[in-house]
Design a protein around this motif. Sequence first.
Motif, PDB file in Angstrom:
ATOM      1  N   THR A  90       0.840  -1.207   0.000  1.00 36.53           N
ATOM      2  CA  THR A  90       0.000   0.000   0.000  1.00 36.53           C
ATOM      3  C   THR A  90       0.873   1.255   0.000  1.00 36.53           C
ATOM      4  O   THR A  90       0.368   2.358   0.193  1.00 36.53           O
ATOM      5  N   LYS A  91       2.160   1.090  -0.241  1.00 39.08           N
ATOM      6  CA  LYS A  91       3.115   2.189  -0.085  1.00 39.08           C
ATOM      7  C   LYS A  91       3.296   3.045  -1.342  1.00 39.08           C
ATOM      8  O   LYS A  91       3.798   4.152  -1.258  1.00 39.08           O
ATOM      9  N   ILE A  92       2.913   2.543  -2.487  1.00 36.30           N
ATOM     10  CA  ILE A  92       3.126   3.286  -3.733  1.00 36.30           C
ATOM     11  C   ILE A  92       2.122   4.433  -3.820  1.00 36.30           C
ATOM     12  O   ILE A  92       0.922   4.238  -3.666  1.00 36.30           O
ATOM     13  N   SER A  93       2.609   5.628  -4.073  1.00 32.17           N
ATOM     14  CA  SER A  93       1.748   6.814  -4.106  1.00 32.17           C
ATOM     15  C   SER A  93       1.053   6.962  -5.456  1.00 32.17           C
ATOM     16  O   SER A  93       1.404   6.311  -6.443  1.00 32.17           O
ATOM     17  N   SER A  94       0.090   7.865  -5.492  1.00 30.44           N
ATOM     18  CA  SER A  94      -0.631   8.156  -6.734  1.00 30.44           C
ATOM     19  C   SER A  94       0.318   8.675  -7.804  1.00 30.44           C
ATOM     20  O   SER A  94       0.266   8.236  -8.957  1.00 30.44           O
ATOM     21  N   PHE A  95       1.197   9.614  -7.429  1.00 31.39           N
ATOM     22  CA  PHE A  95       2.081  10.206  -8.422  1.00 31.39           C
ATOM     23  C   PHE A  95       3.138   9.212  -8.899  1.00 31.39           C
ATOM     24  O   PHE A  95       3.525   9.229 -10.074  1.00 31.39           O
ATOM     25  N   GLN A  96       3.603   8.351  -8.017  1.00 32.69           N
ATOM     26  CA  GLN A  96       4.541   7.309  -8.438  1.00 32.69           C
ATOM     27  C   GLN A  96       3.883   6.350  -9.418  1.00 32.69           C
ATOM     28  O   GLN A  96       4.512   5.920 -10.392  1.00 32.69           O
ATOM     29  N   SER A  97       2.618   6.035  -9.208  1.00 37.24           N
ATOM     30  CA  SER A  97       1.882   5.155 -10.122  1.00 37.24           C
ATOM     31  C   SER A  97       1.716   5.819 -11.486  1.00 37.24           C
ATOM     32  O   SER A  97       1.923   5.185 -12.528  1.00 37.24           O
ATOM     33  N   LEU A  98       1.347   7.116 -11.486  1.00 37.81           N
ATOM     34  CA  LEU A  98       1.185   7.838 -12.742  1.00 37.81           C
ATOM     35  C   LEU A  98       2.525   7.979 -13.459  1.00 37.81           C
ATOM     36  O   LEU A  98       2.608   7.809 -14.682  1.00 37.81           O
ATOM     37  N   SER A  99       3.575   8.262 -12.726  1.00 40.85           N
ATOM     38  CA  SER A  99       4.909   8.407 -13.324  1.00 40.85           C
ATOM     39  C   SER A  99       5.361   7.096 -13.954  1.00 40.85           C
ATOM     40  O   SER A  99       6.001   7.093 -15.018  1.00 40.85           O
ATOM     41  N   ALA A 100       5.033   5.981 -13.302  1.00 46.40           N
ATOM     42  CA  ALA A 100       5.386   4.671 -13.853  1.00 46.40           C
ATOM     43  C   ALA A 100       4.676   4.437 -15.184  1.00 46.40           C
ATOM     44  O   ALA A 100       5.268   3.927 -16.144  1.00 46.40           O
ATOM     45  N   LEU A 101       3.403   4.810 -15.253  1.00 48.22           N
ATOM     46  CA  LEU A 101       2.658   4.681 -16.505  1.00 48.22           C
ATOM     47  C   LEU A 101       3.316   5.513 -17.603  1.00 48.22           C
ATOM     48  O   LEU A 101       3.528   5.026 -18.725  1.00 48.22           O
ATOM     49  N   VAL A 102       3.644   6.757 -17.288  1.00 49.44           N
ATOM     50  CA  VAL A 102       4.251   7.653 -18.270  1.00 49.44           C
ATOM     51  C   VAL A 102       5.606   7.112 -18.720  1.00 49.44           C
ATOM     52  O   VAL A 102       5.923   7.120 -19.923  1.00 49.44           O
ATOM     53  N   TRP A 103       6.402   6.650 -17.782  1.00 52.72           N
ATOM     54  CA  TRP A 103       7.727   6.106 -18.104  1.00 52.72           C
ATOM     55  C   TRP A 103       7.617   4.928 -19.061  1.00 52.72           C
ATOM     56  O   TRP A 103       8.297   4.862 -20.083  1.00 52.72           O
ATOM     57  N   ARG A 104       6.724   3.990 -18.758  1.00 55.93           N
ATOM     58  CA  ARG A 104       6.576   2.799 -19.591  1.00 55.93           C
ATOM     59  C   ARG A 104       6.047   3.162 -20.982  1.00 55.93           C
ATOM     60  O   ARG A 104       6.538   2.666 -22.005  1.00 55.93           O
ATOM     61  N   CYS A 105       5.060   4.026 -21.032  1.00 58.31           N
ATOM     62  CA  CYS A 105       4.414   4.313 -22.312  1.00 58.31           C
ATOM     63  C   CYS A 105       5.293   5.170 -23.223  1.00 58.31           C
ATOM     64  O   CYS A 105       5.323   4.948 -24.442  1.00 58.31           O
ATOM     65  N   ILE A 106       6.002   6.148 -22.649  1.00 56.62           N
ATOM     66  CA  ILE A 106       6.913   6.939 -23.482  1.00 56.62           C
ATOM     67  C   ILE A 106       8.064   6.077 -23.976  1.00 56.62           C
ATOM     68  O   ILE A 106       8.493   6.188 -25.134  1.00 56.62           O
ATOM     69  N   THR A 107       8.568   5.199 -23.123  1.00 57.17           N
ATOM     70  CA  THR A 107       9.646   4.295 -23.551  1.00 57.17           C
ATOM     71  C   THR A 107       9.167   3.388 -24.676  1.00 57.17           C
ATOM     72  O   THR A 107       9.883   3.171 -25.672  1.00 57.17           O
ATOM     73  N   ARG A 108       7.950   2.874 -24.565  1.00 56.13           N
ATOM     74  CA  ARG A 108       7.394   2.031 -25.626  1.00 56.13           C
ATOM     75  C   ARG A 108       7.228   2.829 -26.917  1.00 56.13           C
ATOM     76  O   ARG A 108       7.488   2.326 -28.016  1.00 56.13           O
TER      77      ARG A 108
END
Length: 465
Positions: free
Chosen positions: A269-287
């Motif tokens: 339960t430790k992952i924050s909202s912004f960390q989750s959104l940043s992870a999405l952005v990181w993965r999708c831009i890299t793809r």
Amino acid sequence: MVTPAFRRISECFVKPHRPTQVSNQICNLTPWDIAMLCAHYIQKGLLFKKPSTLVHQHHFIDKLLENLRHSLSLTLSDFYPLAGRLVTRKTQDPPSYAVFIDCENSDGARFIYATLDITISHILSPIDVPPILHSFFDHHKAVNHDGHTMPLLSIQVTELVDGVFIGCSMNHAIADGTSYWNFFNTWSRIFQAHVQAQGHEYEVSTSHQLIHNRWFPNDCSPPINLPFKHHDEFITRFEAPFLRERVFHFSADSIAKLKAKANSECNTTKISSFQSLSALVWRCITRARSPRYDQRTSCKLATNNRSRMEPLPEEYFGNSIHLVSAETTTGELLENGLGWAAWKLHLTVANHNETVVLQFLKEWLQSPLIYELGRFFDPYCVSMGSSPRFNVYGNEFGMGKAVAARSGYANKFDGKVTSYPGREGGGSIDLEVCLSPDNMSMLESDEEFMNATSISIIPDVQYQI
């Protein structure tokens, strides 16, 4: 197609209304400040809709400008370094170069009034942020070292047919995002108090006392002497390639789903909202970039050191930020899920503590580093700047809540992502994404990314008259 006529109508300088004894002093720059001398000014601004009953009345803009200038003068009494200039003291043997702020010998902050014959819809309707936005800010392409000859703060008020854009260019060697929005929030409060007083005496102070004493690590006596004879030895100017800029909106519900998914995948339960959104952005831009699977990629997050340094409260005025970085290969990033990437970002942020900050400063003092945009960010990184926690839409200047927040040309490159709170609040977030045209087209075709976005609806609102 006829280009709209942009006209700079007037320009003046604004000084602090009540200069204090302390404001006549010299402000030394810290390692965090000096490291920003090559970067561009911070350029952020707010777009307001004109009160409907006053759109065609000339006295509206005249009164607005008068109130903005006066309240700015009052605000500069608290934020007096912004009315100063950078100065340098040099020695030849041994070579040294010390930069500091002269808070007294300056014309003050610049205040510009301009007009542009377009409407709010011309700004918000296009899919991409129109390049005309760059003209809404002073100090175009200036680097912070230019604060020796240019104002450290410049306000530009651009009147549109049905709106007003208030753009602020602030020297990034003087202040970071926390300090920037602290200034903007204070200016808004003083403006409102000034208007409500209607010419009567009144007093408005900052909500918390500003801390102007620059913080230096132990065993570091200011000023800091750089081992240079001339600024040409360390100042470079970054020219961004042609980029598409687009603002993507993420509703509070979408953010909550991303956070739940990331935490569920990692059984935490430790992952924050912004960390989750940043992870999405990181993965999708890299793809979208389609690099080799063994290509290293990183996601950098601008992190506020104030909460990690015991002597530094939020009211500390200056720079106190650090870019933390999570790194992996493209293959690992894309083969694993959202939670895997979000957990890497969580650990990166969690491990950034006072010990890490002090070690960085110790190493910096041994070998001073001036950030160069062209070298500091590689072609496969994603850099998450600014913060959705900043009080962006709490600023009102007699025109109600801003319609939108936008930025200028400054500090943009392929992979730069700037975050703002969504206008409707509640945990929603807007991301301003800068990518090459090809990479942006690929991102727009990414189902995972686009399914998480939503349309930002700007409702009609009532305005103070």
